[in-house]
Design an enzyme around this catalytic site. Sequence first.
Site, PDB file in Angstrom:
ATOM      1  CB  CYS A  55      -0.587  -0.098   0.996  1.00  0.00           C
ATOM      2  SG  CYS A  55      -1.600   0.981   1.296  1.00  0.00           S
ATOM      3  CB  CYS A  59      -1.367   3.354   8.054  1.00  0.00           C
ATOM      4  SG  CYS A  59      -2.633   4.426   6.878  1.00  0.00           S
ATOM      5  CB  CYS A  62      -1.220  -0.236   8.134  1.00  0.00           C
ATOM      6  SG  CYS A  62      -1.450  -1.491   7.054  1.00  0.00           S
ATOM      7  CB  CYS A 190     -18.231   0.807   8.385  1.00  0.00           C
ATOM      8  SG  CYS A 190     -17.300  -0.455  10.170  1.00  0.00           S
ATOM      9  NE  ARG A 268     -18.022  -5.217  13.653  1.00  0.00           N
ATOM     10  CZ  ARG A 268     -17.982  -4.087  12.722  1.00  0.00           C
ATOM     11  NH1 ARG A 268     -17.133  -3.636  11.705  1.00  0.00           N
ATOM     12  NH2 ARG A 268     -18.959  -4.974  12.166  1.00  0.00           N
TER      13      ARG A 268
HETATM   14  N1  SAM Z   1      -6.760   0.649   3.216  1.00  0.00           N
HETATM   15  C1  SAM Z   1      -7.664   0.854   3.372  1.00  0.00           C
HETATM   16  C2  SAM Z   1      -8.052   1.508   4.620  1.00  0.00           C
HETATM   17  O1  SAM Z   1      -7.099   2.746   5.197  1.00  0.00           O
HETATM   18  O2  SAM Z   1      -9.038   2.465   4.589  1.00  0.00           O
HETATM   19  C3  SAM Z   1      -9.209   0.113   4.087  1.00  0.00           C
HETATM   20  C4  SAM Z   1      -7.872  -1.504   5.022  1.00  0.00           C
HETATM   21  S1  SAM Z   1      -7.038  -0.928   6.414  1.00  0.00           S
HETATM   22  C5  SAM Z   1      -5.910  -2.335   6.880  1.00  0.00           C
HETATM   23  C6  SAM Z   1      -8.962  -0.966   8.123  1.00  0.00           C
HETATM   24  C7  SAM Z   1      -8.704  -0.483   8.894  1.00  0.00           C
HETATM   25  O3  SAM Z   1      -7.797  -1.898   9.760  1.00  0.00           O
HETATM   26  C8  SAM Z   1      -7.485   0.762   9.460  1.00  0.00           C
HETATM   27  O4  SAM Z   1      -7.699   1.913   9.144  1.00  0.00           O
HETATM   28  C9  SAM Z   1      -7.573   0.373  10.790  1.00  0.00           C
HETATM   29  O5  SAM Z   1      -7.813   1.183  11.478  1.00  0.00           O
HETATM   30  C10 SAM Z   1      -6.913  -0.981  10.909  1.00  0.00           C
HETATM   31  N2  SAM Z   1      -5.675  -1.007  11.164  1.00  0.00           N
HETATM   32  C11 SAM Z   1      -4.938  -2.052  10.287  1.00  0.00           C
HETATM   33  N3  SAM Z   1      -3.824  -2.941  10.554  1.00  0.00           N
HETATM   34  C12 SAM Z   1      -4.435  -2.704  11.997  1.00  0.00           C
HETATM   35  C13 SAM Z   1      -3.463  -3.010  13.247  1.00  0.00           C
HETATM   36  N4  SAM Z   1      -2.311  -3.417  13.615  1.00  0.00           N
HETATM   37  N5  SAM Z   1      -4.284  -2.501  14.321  1.00  0.00           N
HETATM   38  C14 SAM Z   1      -5.521  -3.158  14.839  1.00  0.00           C
HETATM   39  N6  SAM Z   1      -6.251  -2.315  13.878  1.00  0.00           N
HETATM   40  C15 SAM Z   1      -5.735  -2.275  12.653  1.00  0.00           C
HETATM   41 FE1  SF4 Z   2      -3.181   0.723   3.386  1.00  0.00          FE
HETATM   42 FE2  SF4 Z   2      -2.944   0.123   5.711  1.00  0.00          FE
HETATM   43 FE3  SF4 Z   2      -2.842   2.085   5.498  1.00  0.00          FE
HETATM   44 FE4  SF4 Z   2      -5.160   1.360   5.166  1.00  0.00          FE
HETATM   45  S1  SF4 Z   2      -3.895   1.164   6.890  1.00  0.00           S
HETATM   46  S2  SF4 Z   2      -4.166   2.799   3.747  1.00  0.00           S
HETATM   47  S3  SF4 Z   2      -3.667  -0.616   4.282  1.00  0.00           S
HETATM   48  S4  SF4 Z   2      -1.545   1.591   4.635  1.00  0.00           S
END
Ligand code: SAM
Ligand code: SF4
Length: 333
Positions: A55, A59, A62, A190, A268
């Site tokens: 990606c 973030c 992530c 959501c 949730r």
């Molecule tokens: N890329 C898209 C986005 O960021 O909107 C969708 C997927 S992203 C993985 C969805 C959500 O998962 C993130 O906004 C975050 O809140 C949650 N998330 C991701 N990694 C996480 C982690 N290591 N621990 C807890 N929540 C996580």
């Molecule tokens: Fe990309 Fe992860 Fe951020 Fe979603 S949460 S935008 S998958 S880096």
Amino acid sequence: MSKAIRHDWTRDEIAALFELPFNDLVWQAQAVHRQHHDPNAVQLSTLLSIKTGGCAENCGYCSQSASYETELKASKLMMVDEVLAAAREAKAAGSERFCMGAAWRSPKDRDMDAIVSMVEGVKAMGLETCMTLGMLSDEQTGRLAEAGLDYYNHNIDSSPEYYEKVVTTRTFDDRLSTLDRVRKAGINVCSGGIVGMGEDRADRVGFLHALATLPEHPGSVPINALVPIKGTPLGDMLEGLPEARIDDIEFVRTVAVARITMPGSVVRLSAGRESMGEATQALCFLAGANSIFTGDRLLTTGNQGSDADGRLFAKLGLTGSINNAEPQALAAE
Ligand code: SAM
Ligand code: SF4
Ligand code: DTB
């Protein structure tokens, strides 16, 4: 206690809820919960990562960001048939909503046909559909609405102030713009976030304040506890500073305040259940959480799985269905 749903919460009011003695806070949350929801029903959603890793966003929590060296292997968008097979399995296991996630900053127009087929196919099985694909254009939002997408997940993740410490490739306002588009297109929102990222309570107040003052409260509010991922800035921060992990009681307080400020929303208990223990999860249900992710995987990390969920639901007398129409497999074990 009034059943009114308010959108004019102040940060001071939300901070005062957090400050309440724990018993008073949980009692209030449970009272609000009972006015708006079946107290013993829990909505069940299942996640699938339809496009993993690589990606462009950064973030800090992530596993899927291309900016960090994690152990994750990136893969391309799954085939529609594979996604439908996974949805069929989720339905057979008692899930009610199928949430498909892609590690994109935003979808490419060339991917939209496959995305639309996934929504249509999953819906045809009688499951609710949810997608989380990053930022959307007006046109993409319109196509998802036309396909009948039920929910779009797009988390605000934290307070506006803390957000910019966690991700710099987009802004909090970018997030709000996509949420606005989704709502205006008639797709249910959501939106929630993550606690335990090193933020302080004022940030948790700011996070819930941002959600509770939206023009409409999100239909679903996922509250995630950070799952530390090695190689990411926040995962590595937690490794060196274990005391930064969110305290269980503070997590329950966050759930309770979400319940009180957004009475009609489904809250949730999302990522992080695996490391939580049954008693903390039970307190979250008491504080007004009424949804979980089922199955043994989230997107790229593990989840508690249906055996443990079945045991917990049986102990607590919970049924795995928000409308209680048909107690699901989980509760029957
Ligand atoms: N890329 C898209 C986005 O960021 O909107 C969708 C997927 S992203 C993985 C969805 C959500 O998962 C993130 O906004 C975050 O809140 C949650 N998330 C991701 N990694 C996480 C982690 N290591 N621990 C807890 N929540 C996580
Ligand atoms: Fe990309 Fe992860 Fe951020 Fe979603 S949460 S935008 S998958 S880096
Ligand atoms: C949400 O708030 N939590 C889900 C879903 N929305 C997409 C994702 C949790 C991801 C946890 C880390 C992982 O498995 O990669």
